[in-house]
Enzyme design. Structure first.
Site, mmCIF file in Angstrom:
data_model
loop_
_atom_site.group_PDB
_atom_site.id
_atom_site.type_symbol
_atom_site.label_atom_id
_atom_site.label_comp_id
_atom_site.label_asym_id
_atom_site.label_seq_id
_atom_site.Cartn_x
_atom_site.Cartn_y
_atom_site.Cartn_z
ATOM 1 N N GLU A 73 0.837 -1.209 0.000
ATOM 2 C CA GLU A 73 0.000 0.000 0.000
ATOM 3 C C GLU A 73 0.868 1.253 0.000
ATOM 4 O OE1 GLU A 73 -3.035 -0.199 -0.577
ATOM 5 O OE2 GLU A 73 -3.816 -2.061 0.263
ATOM 6 N N GLU A 104 -5.048 5.162 -0.096
ATOM 7 C CA GLU A 104 -3.878 4.327 0.216
ATOM 8 C C GLU A 104 -3.454 4.540 1.674
ATOM 9 O OE1 GLU A 104 -3.699 2.161 -1.757
ATOM 10 O OE2 GLU A 104 -3.926 2.871 -3.806
ATOM 11 N N HIS A 107 -5.663 2.410 3.647
ATOM 12 C CA HIS A 107 -5.258 1.003 3.541
ATOM 13 C C HIS A 107 -4.039 0.729 4.414
ATOM 14 C CE1 HIS A 107 -7.321 0.966 -0.687
ATOM 15 N NE2 HIS A 107 -8.157 1.208 0.296
ATOM 16 N N TYR A 113 -3.833 -1.219 12.094
ATOM 17 C CA TYR A 113 -4.939 -1.641 12.958
ATOM 18 C C TYR A 113 -4.940 -3.172 13.147
ATOM 19 C CZ TYR A 113 -9.959 -1.984 14.308
ATOM 20 O OH TYR A 113 -11.156 -2.236 14.928
ATOM 21 N N GLU A 177 -1.832 -3.234 -8.501
ATOM 22 C CA GLU A 177 -3.188 -3.163 -7.940
ATOM 23 C C GLU A 177 -4.167 -4.089 -8.662
ATOM 24 O OE1 GLU A 177 -3.419 1.325 -8.235
ATOM 25 O OE2 GLU A 177 -3.899 1.061 -6.121
ATOM 26 N N GLU A 211 -9.784 -0.579 -4.566
ATOM 27 C CA GLU A 211 -8.792 -0.919 -5.595
ATOM 28 C C GLU A 211 -9.433 -1.071 -6.969
ATOM 29 O OE1 GLU A 211 -5.791 -0.511 -5.064
ATOM 30 O OE2 GLU A 211 -5.693 -0.630 -2.880
ATOM 31 N N HIS A 214 -9.311 2.293 -8.308
ATOM 32 C CA HIS A 214 -7.945 2.700 -8.664
ATOM 33 C C HIS A 214 -7.580 2.119 -10.028
ATOM 34 C CE1 HIS A 214 -6.955 2.969 -4.061
ATOM 35 N NE2 HIS A 214 -7.957 3.735 -4.434
HETATM 36 MN MN MN Z 1 -4.734 1.308 -4.577
HETATM 37 FE FE FE Z 2 -4.597 0.346 -1.713
#
Ligand code: MN
Ligand code: FE
Length: 331
Positions: A73, A104, A107, A113, A177, A211, A214
């Site tokens: 990421e 991103e 992500h 987390y 991606e 994604e 993206h």
């Molecule tokens: Mn992405």
């Molecule tokens: Fe991503």
């Protein structure tokens, strides 16, 4: 007014817009807003800490995917901010790139987390991209494809340089991606279907939904550059891209067998590999190239995972209904 190399452009003058697709992707991105903390991890923590729920195979594929995605990421984010943004001067495309960069960051935050809630050793997770060969090979592969654009003296002037820039877009949008993320998505979502690590599974669903946008933006950008610079799209250049995608597919299959050598309950390891072929064909067609595998989708349920709006009312989760319009397409 072309999307790159527009000497007359004022990058601050966004209206009137020329590329409605860029605006649409921006709006779809905003409509999909989410943050990882909205997804509860209690069940995941319970399953991860007990030895009753997860097999060694399952633990391995979880670790491999956290190891791959935690760093992939930020590699992607760096490419947007340090390479692409500089050369794509069209204001509505830049607006989208800023949105993507934020996603991103979300992500990247998801993997922080996951590490925190599961109590994983960050030193282990964040070094896997150097230590696990099947992960390192994927990262090195895209990084090497995109080195020339990171050169501070690089300019997108002339056929060869525009081709190099398109290579960067193919490397990150289509291969990273669009292909390198997908065996991992399929594995984690297959686990979720068996009620295992459903918090991570839900986070992966949100990431996959982002994604897919993206990827759509990247392909629209590639197709626009192609249309505006038709002399770059030589047979030789097309063959080069096809070869790079073919090699990318091999690396992704290698990764899939390494992360999940035995397969998962009801899914054998070869099916992940077929899924990668199926996905690669779709990417090829999206940028106007001929598909190379003709493989059928072994996981039709993956297509439904992108549309999350129906799944949000489970009492286990507290995800806010952000999405205002159901305009997502699987691609
Ligand atoms: Mn992405
Ligand atoms: Fe991503």
């Amino acid at each position: 007014m072309p999307v790159i190399n527009d000497s007359k452009i004022d990058p601050n003058k966004i209206l009137p817009m020329k590329y409605p697709w860029a605006r649409q992707h921006y709006k779809s991105g905003v409509a999909n807003n989410w943050t990882p903390e909205e997804v509860g991890m209690q069940k995941d923590v319970e399953q991860w800490k007990s030895d009753k729920h997860l097999s060694q195979t399952e633990r391995r594929l979880i670790m491999w995917n956290l190891g791959f995605f935690s760093t992939a990421e930020s590699l992607t984010a760096n490419n947007i901010v340090l390479a692409i943004y500089n050369h794509v001067t069209n204001p509505e495309c830049r607006q989208y790139l800023l949105r993507q960069a934020y996603e991103e960051a979300i992500h990247t935050d998801t993997f922080i987390y996951c590490c925190d809630t599961l109590g994983l050793d960050p030193e282990e997770i964040y070094t896997m991209y150097n230590k696990v060969p099947s992960i390192k090979k994927k990262d090195d592969y895209v990084v090497n494809m995109t080195l020339s654009v990171f050169d501070p003296t690089f300019k997108t002037i002339g056929i060869e340089n525009i081709q190099k820039f398109v290579m960067d877009l193919v490397g990150f949008y289509v291969i990273m991606e669009g292909i390198f993320f997908y065996a991992g998505f399929a594995m984690i979502l297959a686990l979720k279907r068996q009620n295992k690590m459903i918090g991570i599974g839900e986070q992966f669903e949100y990431i996959m939904r982002d994604e897919s946008l993206h990827l759509a933006f990247g392909c629209d950008l590639i197709n626009t550059i192609k249309a505006e610079n038709q002399d770059i799209w030589t047979q030789r250049f097309q063959d080069e891209i096809v070869e790079l995608i073919r090699k990318g597919v091999e690396l992704e299959k290698e990764y899939a067998y390494d992360a999940c050598p035995q397969g998962l309950l009801g899914i054998n390891a070869d099916q992940f590999s077929s899924y990668v072929e199926y996905i690669a064909d779709r990417r090829l067609e999206r940028i106007g190239l001929v598909k190379m595998f003709g493989t059928e989708n072994p996981f039709p349920w993956m297509a439904q995972s992108v549309d999350l709006s129906k799944e949000k009312n489970f009492f286990e989760t507290r995800v806010t209904e952000y999405q205002t319009s159901g305009n997502l397409k699987w691609d």
